[in-house]
Structure formats: C-alpha cells, structure tokens
Write an enzyme that holds these catalytic residues in place. Structure first.
Site, short mmCIF file in Angstrom:
data_model
loop_
_atom_site.label_atom_id
_atom_site.label_comp_id
_atom_site.label_asym_id
_atom_site.label_seq_id
_atom_site.Cartn_x
_atom_site.Cartn_y
_atom_site.Cartn_z
N ASP A 50 0.80 -1.03 0.02
CA ASP A 50 0.06 -0.07 -0.09
C ASP A 50 0.68 1.34 -0.01
O ASP A 50 0.33 2.41 0.57
CB ASP A 50 -0.98 0.08 1.08
CG ASP A 50 -1.93 -1.15 1.08
OD1 ASP A 50 -2.12 -1.63 -0.05
OD2 ASP A 50 -2.48 -1.52 2.13
N ASP A 51 2.29 1.07 -0.54
CA ASP A 51 2.98 2.07 -0.56
C ASP A 51 3.32 2.82 -1.88
O ASP A 51 3.95 3.84 -2.01
CB ASP A 51 4.31 1.73 0.30
CG ASP A 51 5.29 3.04 0.31
OD1 ASP A 51 4.88 4.04 1.16
OD2 ASP A 51 6.34 3.14 0.08
#
Lengths: 275, 275, 275, 275
Positions: free
Chosen positions: D220-221
């Site tokens: 999720d980066d």
C-alpha cells in the site's frame, strides 16, 4: 523581475514554438495553454523571469502571431482594489485577514459600504471606510456617488463585492468591464436573484453552493470563476443554510480573487479559462 | 420479524411518548423523527423487531395521534421494481450489479427499453427485457403500450428510469404517484430539460451534478431525493462532461433507489425528508 | 427557557418511552438518539423548552434509567472559552469574526499566544491577549505558566488550540479532559505529528485534509469531531498546500467548535457521536 | 494518426522551444508540462496528429534534450490488460460495463480470480475467466501459477487488481514495474493493510476514502494515481462503510485506469504527475 505574459489568438499550428522562440532569453517558470477547437481560439499564459529587457517583446510576439491576437506582458504586482459591502462580515473579514497575513497579495485601497455596520471592523485593520447610503436617492444618484467615491479613492484595478447586497446597473458595470467580482450564494445558474437560500429551501435542494463571477449587464449571469458546494438535508432551516453557506461564500470569493489577482483568468464568450 | 413504522402527523406535544408507549413490547432498533415547525408537521420512522403480533397496532396509534395523521406499518421486504432504459448502460448496469451482489435488496421484475440496445446486457443477468419502441406511434399510444406491458409483467412497487430518455405525460405519471424514480444529469433546478451538459458547457459551469428525484407532472420538478457533483474546468468538452457525469449519475440513482426501497423517504410539499 | 438534556446509558428496551414520559410537560424541539449495539450503549440528546421547573428531573430520569446511566441537564448558554495561538492568523481570526457576527455564540475570555505576533489582531477585537513564551523555560515551567494564566483569566469551559504549535503534556491535558479542541492539518490518522503537508507532499497525496479533535494524552490521537478535505495535484508545492489547507483548517475548527458549544458532541471509546 | 509523446528530462531553459521546433510539421492537439524545481526535473506530454512519418523523431528529440532525458513516442492505442479479482463484483463489473460501452478504451484479455465466484459474471461478458486458487500451495507456487497463466493468456500491458484480496510478493511485482494497478479501500497512507474500514471505524473517522495506486514492493505504498472520499458519521457500521465505500472504490479505480491507459501518468520518486 517576474513577468506575466497573456495571449489570446486565433489557433494555428506551431504557436507555442513561435512564442517560446521569442522567450529563449528568459526563464519560463510556469506556462499554460488551452485551445478551444470549436471556436478555433488559443489561450496562453506564461510566468517568466529574467534580467533582460522586455522592450519590444510584445511587438515581436504580435508579429509572429496571427492577426487579431491579443498580447499583454506585465510585471507581477500586487493589484489595487476596493471592496464593497453591506452588513455581513464574513466575506469582507476573511479578505482583510488574508491580506494581513500576506496570503492574498493585494492592496486594499478602501472599503465602501451602503450601511455603516462594518466600519468598525474595517477601520480596526487601518483601512479607510466610506459609507454611501442608498437611502433617499435614486439608483442613478447612488451609483454616481459610488463612482465619485471610487474616483476620489484613486486608481483601482478591481471592485470586489463582498456580499454587497445591491444590484449594479449596466451603466455602472460598463465602467469596470470584467473588473467587478461578485459572490452569489447559490450554484449558478440555479437560484438567480434574491434569497437563493429560501429558493433552495423551497425546492428541497440537497446541495447548496456559492459562485464567484464577474459582474455583467445581466443579473447573476457573468462569467463564472469559482464555485463550491455543501451538502444539506431536511434538517436545515433557511437560517442554517445561510450560516453554513457563509463558509463556502467566503472561501469561493477569496479563491476567485486570488486567481484574478494572479492574472490567471481569461474571459471569453461569457466563460472563463483558468490557468 | 422486522417492521417499518412510518408516521406523518400534525405536530403536538408528547407525540414520541405516545408512540413509544405503544411499542413497549417491541425492540426499536432505529428511529428518526423530524418536525417542520413552519408547517407544524411531525414525521417519524421506526424500525422495530419482535415476536408479538402487530394486529391492531396501526389503529391504536391512530387513536392516540392527532386527527389527519397517516400511519403505515409494513414488514421489511424486498421491493419489486421495473427498470426503464434507452441506450446508455451505466445506470442500468450498475443496478444489475448491485442486485447481483445483494448490495441492493430488490426484485427486478423486468427491464423495458424504448430501444433494443441493452437487451443483451439485461438478458445476460437473467432478467426479462421488453422493447417498446416509441417509433410510429403517438405519445399516448406509446404510453398505453408501456402501461400494458407493466400490467403484463405484474405487480410492481416502483418504476426506475435508468436514463430513460423520454418524457412521461402527467397521465402516465398519475398511475404511479411518487413511485417513479428518475435520474437527471444536472444539479436541479439548474439545467432543466434537454442536454444539461451542453447547457452547463455554454454557461461555463465549474461544477456539474446529478439529481435523483420522483417524477411529477412538471418536467424535472419532482421531489429531490439525492444529489451529487463533480468539479470540472475549461478543459472539459461536452463529451468529457458526459463521461465524467456518468459516474455521479449512477451513484446518485443507486443511492436514491436504496433509500426509497428501505422506506426512508417521506414526501411532502414537493420536498423529501430522508431518515 | 431552553434546556439541553444529555443521556448516556446501557441500552435496554423502551428507554425513549421512559425518558419522554418524564418530559411530557415540556416542549421537545429537537431530539436525537443513537444506539451502539456492539457496545450496548444508548445516547440521547434533547433540546426542550418550558416554563416548568426542572428541579428533580435529573433524579427522576436516573430512577427510570438503568444503573450506570449518566444524565446532564443544562440551560442553553454561551460557553466561555480561551483560545491559544502561535503565529498564524487564519483560525484565530476566523473565530473572532464569527464571534463578532454572532454566528458563534461564545464568550472569548482571552487569547494566549506563545508568540506576540497576533496580539494586535486580538486586541483590535477588544479581547485580552497574554503572551506566554516557551523560550528560556522547560516544558513543565511553560505549562505551569499557562495554567496560572488560565486560572488568572477565570473560569473557562473550553480551550481552543487555534493553530497552537506546541505539544501539550499529558499532565496539562489531564486538567481539561475532553475540553481542549485542536485542529490538525491532515486527515487523521494520516500524517500525524510535525509537518503534515510536507509528509503529504512526499507521499504524493492527491487529497489533503484537516481534522478537529479533542486533545488526549497521545499526540493527534484524540476523538475526531470534524474533518474535511481538498483535492490537490502535482502542481501543489508544500507552500501551496499550506495556503489551500488554511481554508479547510479554519472551517473545520469552527464547525467543531460550534458543535461542542451546542453540546452536540458525545465522547466514548475515543470516538464521537454528533447529534 | 494520433501519437503520444512523453518526455522526462533534466530541466533547463528553452526545452519547450526545442521540443516544439521538432514538432512543427505536426498538429499538437494537447500538451502539458510540469517542472519540479526542487528536483530540477521537466515532464512533458503532447498528443499530436499528422500524416508525416515519425521516423527519427525520437532520436532528433534526444539530440536537442539534455543528457539522461527519456523520450517515448507511441501511436494512441487501446491497451491490453488482465484483471485480477477475488469475490466482490463492484470494481470488476464496473470495468466490464465501461468496456462494453466504449467509455474505457481497452482490451480485456482475461480475468483471473483466486476464487471462482465471479466466473459467471465475467463469462457473460464473453471474456475468459481463469481460476487460480491459492489454497493448498505456498505463496511462491501460487504466484508462479499466476505468472504461467498470464504468460499463457498472452502479451499484457497492465494488470488491474479489481479488489484482488491477496498481497503480491516483491518478486511478482518486479515482473510488472509500474504496470500493476491496485485499489485500496482507504485514503492512503491512512489505514494501510487489512480491514481499513474496521480501522476507520475504530478510529472514529468522519471521512473514508479509496486510493488507486501502482503496486510496489512495499504494501500500500506505491505511487498514488487517484483518491476520493465520502463523509460518514457515527451511524455507519463497518458494513455500512463497506457498502458506501464500494461506490468510491469503483469510481477511483476506473478513473485511474483511464488515466494510465491514456498514458497521462508519469511516475517518479514514488509520486505521480498526471496530465
């Protein structure tokens, strides 16, 4: 030195090439263009810096651009403006605060009210306040007094109607073509005219809005610069709408004012292009 | 068993006390009330569960409520509906998908199109599709065919116009008072009628919207259930607006449909209260 | 006379009936309830008017409510508050303007700054300003001076951190449990701590936000009261974000402050219920 | 013929002039540029049409641009993609509908699910569906099967995770650098990882969001492409948030997918520039 170049021209091939070829000695820090293919119109704005002189640049640009092009080059500066108000403090106060914190880079020459209500607020910020009541005079007389007062205050670039609750006549507006900013408390073209919140209440709207626009001859019909909305529901009375609406009115007006002051707004065909 | 109780009554003191006193044997899981003080009207919706019978409850409520109160108590259920469409798939397809995933708890009896375009999509979902062309017949004839088709399909609670691009006559609408849902691709009352995106483009709007409303006799004038907006700028062509608008059209219609199906919507004075 | 009744109780059947039975002699103008079924908790707020005495009403309510219920009844009033600030004027100025126009019904006892910057602004509005510098003293010493100053100013109901750029210790916070309001310039829990706009810039966020919350022992972790956002893009520098963010910071803080002042906010489990 | 030119270059004076000088024989219909002054990087995208050959154009551009510039010129085309899904139909179905109405100009080669749930939906749209269960095999084995399946399907430009509820390993991601699109159901960086709605519920968030991003090694980066939000309140259960969240998840994913397919997205420093 920072300059702002604005061009409106009939569209044709290679315009950007021609323009930038004349700007090679400057440092373009920001540029935007837009073509309205339907109308065949090209719009361009560049911000550039440099030590070289801009003497003759405008003429050089006009030479390479198609006939009927419009070109302006101005040093970036802090525009002079006069605010008009009635009794509500939210839009006016917001602009005064933004001015004070340098968030808004403008010179507020004076505030004119058709009521005296906001004089204390304005004078506290060290800005002259003039009361020009509309009572006891015709619209023509009142507007003549306004024009006299504006002339007396001195050269202004913009008039900002910060919840000024009077309608200006086409004659008055003609003095300041695309230089009068207004905030209307509806999402235009919905709810034109008086009491837009009451109109929204009666229509059962689930969303209310605010619109900043240039003033033209036709009421609430000028080119729209900025709009925003808030969602409401059946719990909102007209008074609740008014209070909630204040928040978007002041934000939208300030946003539009900043755009205009930074010379980002082009007007054509009663619409705006915003770079 | 879960029931939904809906009350509209002239406002007076202690109504909630009177109502809840009759519901002591049930478990109220959700209740909402609203008073329109201007009109002196009280609205109430409760969702309650319980094993006890509700026989006679409606009568008991009417007894303690002021004259002219309206009370309905219904078991929570999955409403039956018929969808009407033309050629665009986004609203219709969205509802079909929500139905399939049980996000929308409804029974879709059938889809009726005035064109055949969306038949393959609908039939893929195992739902009957009827084409009732408006070509070669008068409005009256066409609407009579629609009514016949709807009667043939069977008992429906709601008609949902999922981008059905025909205007329905007051005669037709009278058959389904506050039971026809429409999605209009503008933030009503702005841009009523045909081509709202073109209207918005011409007006230079910076925000476009969508409105779900009940259909009434007057075009695009019915009680508003849900609205939403997206921000646009001068880069948007009419076609871009249409595409971007699809996203809010389908979301707003689905949201409104869900509210109506859950019996959360009260209509009065051409407005809605939504609990 | 208008009163505000607030109840937090273990949930059970017929609570509304029991509560409203004791309010039959009053006119309830607004009431809201919420049940957290997971926690088995019932929350209730009513606004009611009446000439009858409320003596004993709280005791009567506690008698019919389950054990461990909490009940408060207070006359509607204008709360006293102290504002804390540093150098930025937008949140503070916005509250001063809202106070002046009666949009926000509060008594601002004083403003305390850890810098002297905003003294002129505050004093112009006729409100006392105290400078309590944090320079040359430990955190403990500084907070002790703050506490002394607050005690000196007199009984306050709320502390409002209007962009007060210092972190308050748990010891300080303990003096004002759920009575310190803060505005954090991010959509918490994203970008906790220092320089949230820089964090958002580095992360390439397409949306930035602001969060008003009660201050607790843990930094930026208190119960959230209000949040809002603006959309950004790659053109925004950190400075652009800061300026754009000001608009939501002041709106969100003012909105939260109004909710708290109207006693609409319940806190439990580090969350808020807002009626 | 329409081409898309994309340039990333070290910034220096007169780049636009140099670029457009080589495009004089073409008709530029749209162009955008952005300079990150902090990094000294220049980004440019132009869409142009013309009958002339583009042979040698890339080399000519590289010649006039600073060293280390990156240039790509591609005919506008409809990209090939493979969708991955698990059990939820809203994002997947939305893309299928947009494809069918030509709103999204892509070729969907196939859909791969780690469950069989959505096979009927996909096959109804005439698109091959492959089930590759993760049960009974290690992550490595499962990802190898995925890679084999993708290779078997044929040349794909993009993988779109349409609510694919498995985390992909850095090894897998390395095969598709900046070519895997994911939708995460929070406003990243808030609520990374599993159950973001539960996290938002526990934190008492007043706003929830969705984020479309490229997948990178870190969960999720990856670079954010699009984000949107909806406002919630204490009435929302986790299930309500999930349902409401679906609406923004599908809209945000589709918006990001369209931007990527139109080659409008540049990635650098884990951020995106979107033209």
């Amino acid at each position: 030195m920072t300059y702002i170049l604005r061009i409106q021209a009939p569209d044709e091939k290679a315009l950007i090439y021609k323009i930038t070829s004349l700007l090679q000695n400057f440092n373009i820090t920001k540029n935007n263009e837009f073509v309205d293919f339907e109308q065949g119109l090209f719009f361009f704005r560049a911000q550039f810096t440099g030590e070289n002189s801009i003497d003759g640049l405008r003429e050089q640009l006009l030479e390479v651009l198609p006939p009927n092009s419009e070109v302006s080059i101005e040093p970036k500066h802090s525009p002079k403006l006069i605010l008009l108000c009635t009794k509500e403090n939210h839009c006016l106060g917001d602009i005064l605060l933004r001015r004070e914190s340098n968030e808004l880079d403008v010179q507020i020459l004076a505030v004119i009210g058709n009521h005296d209500t906001l004089r204390p607020l304005v004078e506290r910020f060290g800005i002259p306040f003039f009361t020009i009541t509309h009572e006891g005079c015709t619209r023509e007389e009142h507007e003549q007094k306004l024009l006299d007062c504006i002339a007396h205050i001195g050269q202004t670039e913009l008039l900002v109607l910060a919840k000024y609750m009077r309608i200006l006549s086409p004659d008055f507006v003609a003095h300041f073509r695309h230089r009068i900013l207004n905030i209307h408390h509806s999402l235009l073209p919905a709810f034109v005219g008086a009491n837009p919140y009451k109109q929204a209440y009666n229509r059962g709207a689930k969303i209310i809005g605010a619109t900043a626009h240039f003033v033209t001859d036709v009421l609430d019909d000028g080119p729209i610069i900025a709009q925003d909305i808030i969602k409401i529901d059946h719990n909102y009375t007209i008074k609740d709408m008014q209070q909630a609406g204040h928040d978007i009115e002041k934000i939208v007006l300030a946003r539009a004012l900043k755009l205009v002051c930074e010379q980002r707004v082009f007007v054509y065909q009663n619409k705006t292009i915003i770079f």
